[in-house]
Design a protein around this motif. Structure first.
Motif, PDB file in Angstrom:
ATOM      1  N   ASN A 329       3.040 -11.542 -12.808  1.00  0.00           N
ATOM      2  CA  ASN A 329       3.978 -10.822 -11.942  1.00  0.00           C
ATOM      3  C   ASN A 329       3.388  -9.449 -11.659  1.00  0.00           C
ATOM      4  OD1 ASN A 329       6.042  -9.450 -10.698  1.00  0.00           O
ATOM      5  ND2 ASN A 329       7.581  -9.867 -12.261  1.00  0.00           N
ATOM      6  N   THR A 330       3.085  -9.174 -10.410  1.00  0.00           N
ATOM      7  CA  THR A 330       2.424  -7.907 -10.063  1.00  0.00           C
ATOM      8  C   THR A 330       3.350  -6.949  -9.331  1.00  0.00           C
ATOM      9  OG1 THR A 330       1.657  -8.861  -7.977  1.00  0.00           O
ATOM     10  CG2 THR A 330       0.182  -9.033  -9.876  1.00  0.00           C
ATOM     11  N   ALA A 331       4.645  -7.171  -9.403  1.00  0.00           N
ATOM     12  CA  ALA A 331       5.598  -6.318  -8.682  1.00  0.00           C
ATOM     13  C   ALA A 331       5.362  -4.854  -9.027  1.00  0.00           C
ATOM     14  CB  ALA A 331       7.020  -6.713  -9.053  1.00  0.00           C
ATOM     15  N   GLY A 332       5.294  -4.035  -7.989  1.00  0.00           N
ATOM     16  CA  GLY A 332       5.123  -2.605  -8.183  1.00  0.00           C
ATOM     17  C   GLY A 332       3.697  -2.108  -8.117  1.00  0.00           C
ATOM     18  N   HIS A 333       2.732  -2.998  -7.820  1.00  0.00           N
ATOM     19  CA  HIS A 333       1.344  -2.504  -7.727  1.00  0.00           C
ATOM     20  C   HIS A 333       1.211  -1.516  -6.574  1.00  0.00           C
ATOM     21  CE1 HIS A 333       0.012  -4.658  -4.128  1.00  0.00           C
ATOM     22  NE2 HIS A 333       0.544  -5.771  -4.589  1.00  0.00           N
ATOM     23  N   LEU A 334       0.159  -0.703  -6.640  1.00  0.00           N
ATOM     24  CA  LEU A 334      -0.016   0.405  -5.699  1.00  0.00           C
ATOM     25  C   LEU A 334      -1.166   0.203  -4.726  1.00  0.00           C
ATOM     26  CD1 LEU A 334       0.527   3.324  -8.248  1.00  0.00           C
ATOM     27  CD2 LEU A 334       2.197   2.341  -6.663  1.00  0.00           C
ATOM     28  N   ALA A 335      -1.583  -1.044  -4.531  1.00  0.00           N
ATOM     29  CA  ALA A 335      -2.706  -1.302  -3.632  1.00  0.00           C
ATOM     30  C   ALA A 335      -2.413  -0.855  -2.203  1.00  0.00           C
ATOM     31  CB  ALA A 335      -3.060  -2.783  -3.652  1.00  0.00           C
ATOM     32  N   PHE A 336      -1.129  -0.875  -1.816  1.00  0.00           N
ATOM     33  CA  PHE A 336      -0.739  -0.420  -0.479  1.00  0.00           C
ATOM     34  C   PHE A 336      -0.048   0.940  -0.531  1.00  0.00           C
ATOM     35  CE2 PHE A 336      -0.722  -5.123   0.325  1.00  0.00           C
ATOM     36  CZ  PHE A 336      -1.749  -5.121   1.255  1.00  0.00           C
TER      37      PHE A 336
END
Length: 397
Positions: A329-336
């Motif tokens: 679960n990668t919710a909250g990543h900052l790639a964008f």
């Protein structure tokens, strides 16, 4: 009390680990002092929660003319000129809000999903071109650059035969080793072409985003800036994400089967690749007033560099963060990014990545590197991480 001398931004990735952030960066505190290229002492944020906080806080500015460069570009340390009208990533509200509102309706999930069929057609055409060339080729120009180039040129109404020129200009504009003259030439060439294209769209509008925008209240100067920004960003970031993403998958073969498990699995896999790689690895803000953050006071006028690549490997947010796990679960990543400046084209990028990566590994199930992994040339000094080339091969059809 021990005085800690601020150090510059670490940029050297660990040897043999092209996907990992610089080791020294990972050793820095989640908020600490940092030395900037022009001698300014500012701040470095590496913690995930703090990074999101700064990105969302309107007390931190994105205005170019008040920020300091984290690292020198071709010997240039600043100061930076103000962003021209329309270059909204270098503006704050209310100017930034005006452009975002105008463009947001043209980058909705619904509209981007409607582009999926065309992205699938472009991807299939490039996969056919790969098959025709046969095993043993550089994936970057044939596929990783070509797919987003064709998509963004079609979206903006740029003739497809201009895509190579724009790719070169976008790469040059993001090359930290280029001198100031080369950077200005790259941006000037891009702007000049867009200016001619805007006037052509005003005379003879077609079914594309740039033609839509000529019907708005934007001036020609604003349209050139908006068009240049969208074209450059849409080419360089997505192309490098495809190339580096394929490289990561080919060096983690146990993860590749997930790319063939259907749309839902691919959707999650793309989000993990975005987190794991975080190719737009740093972003910069400036405090407009004194701001207390994590028990420290950021003074008005001080620059804050957000190391998104380190924040997306923060173990307080992601368990076992250095492991590529396409099922996490990668919710909250900052790639964008995050907050008011979160990437406008993120939904288009997601569509392209899902279609391109699933299509590639579905069409060529035996795809593999044609050289040892340590011979792949990585973009060491660029605002956007990626690979210069990716030699691949596969078993003949």
């Amino acid at each position: 009390m021990t005085t800690v001398t601020p150090e510059p931004l670490p940029t050297e990735r660990p040897r043999g680990c092209p996907f990992d952030p610089p080791s020294e960066l990972r050793d820095r505190p989640r908020l600490g002092r940092m030395a900037y290229a022009d001698g300014h002492t500012g701040w470095l944020v590496t913690g995930h929660a703090l990074a999101r906080s700064v990105m969302a806080d309107r007390r931190f500015s994105s205005r170019r003319e008040i920020m300091r460069l984290p690292v020198a570009r071709g010997g240039f340390t600043g100061p930076l000129p103000p962003a021209p009208p329309g270059m909204f990533i270098g503006l704050d509200a209310p100017e930034h809000t005006r452009y975002r509102r105008l463009l947001t309706g043209r980058f909705t999930v619904r509209r981007m999903n409607a582009l999926t069929e065309r992205v699938e057609e472009i991807t299939a055409e490039r996969l056919d071109a790969m098959a025709a060339l046969g095993p043993g080729l550089d994936l970057v120009p044939v596929f990783a650059q070509a797919v987003p180039a064709l998509v963004i040129c079609e979206l903006l109404g740029v003739p497809a035969d201009e895509r190579e020129r724009f790719q070169r200009l976008a790469e040059a504009a993001n090359d930290l080793d280029a001198d100031q003259e080369a950077l200005e030439a790259a941006m000037g060439g891009l702007g000049g072409y867009i200016a001619d294209l805007v006037e052509e769209k005003r005379r003879s509008p077609t079914d594309d985003l740039l033609s839509d925008l000529t019907a708005s209240d934007l001036t020609s100067e604003e349209l050139v800036a908006v068009g240049s920004l969208l074209l450059g960003a849409g080419l360089d970031t997505t192309a490098n994400m495809i190339g580096l993403g394929v490289f990561a998958l080919l060096t983690h073969p146990d993860q590749v089967p997930v790319m063939r498990e259907g749309p839902e699995a691919v959707e999650g896999a793309v989000e993990e690749l975005l987190r794991y790689l975080t190719i737009a690895h740093t972003t910069v803000r400036v405090a407009l007033e004194d701001v207390e953050l994590d028990g420290r006071v950021i003074r008005a006028g001080e620059t804050v560099t957000i190391a998104a690549q380190a924040a997306d490997r923060d173990p307080e947010k992601f368990a076992d963060p250095d492991t590529l796990d396409l099922r996490r679960n990668t919710a909250g990543h900052l790639a964008f990014g995050h907050g008011p400046h979160q990437c406008l084209g993120q939904q288009l990028a997601r569509v392209e990545l899902r279609v391109a990566l699933a299509g590639l590994f579905g069409r060529f199930p035996t795809l593999r590197l044609a050289v040892p992994a340590d011979e792949v040339r990585v973009r060491e000094h660029a605002d956007v991480h990626g690979v210069h080339g990716l030699p691949v091969t596969w078993d003949g059809e």
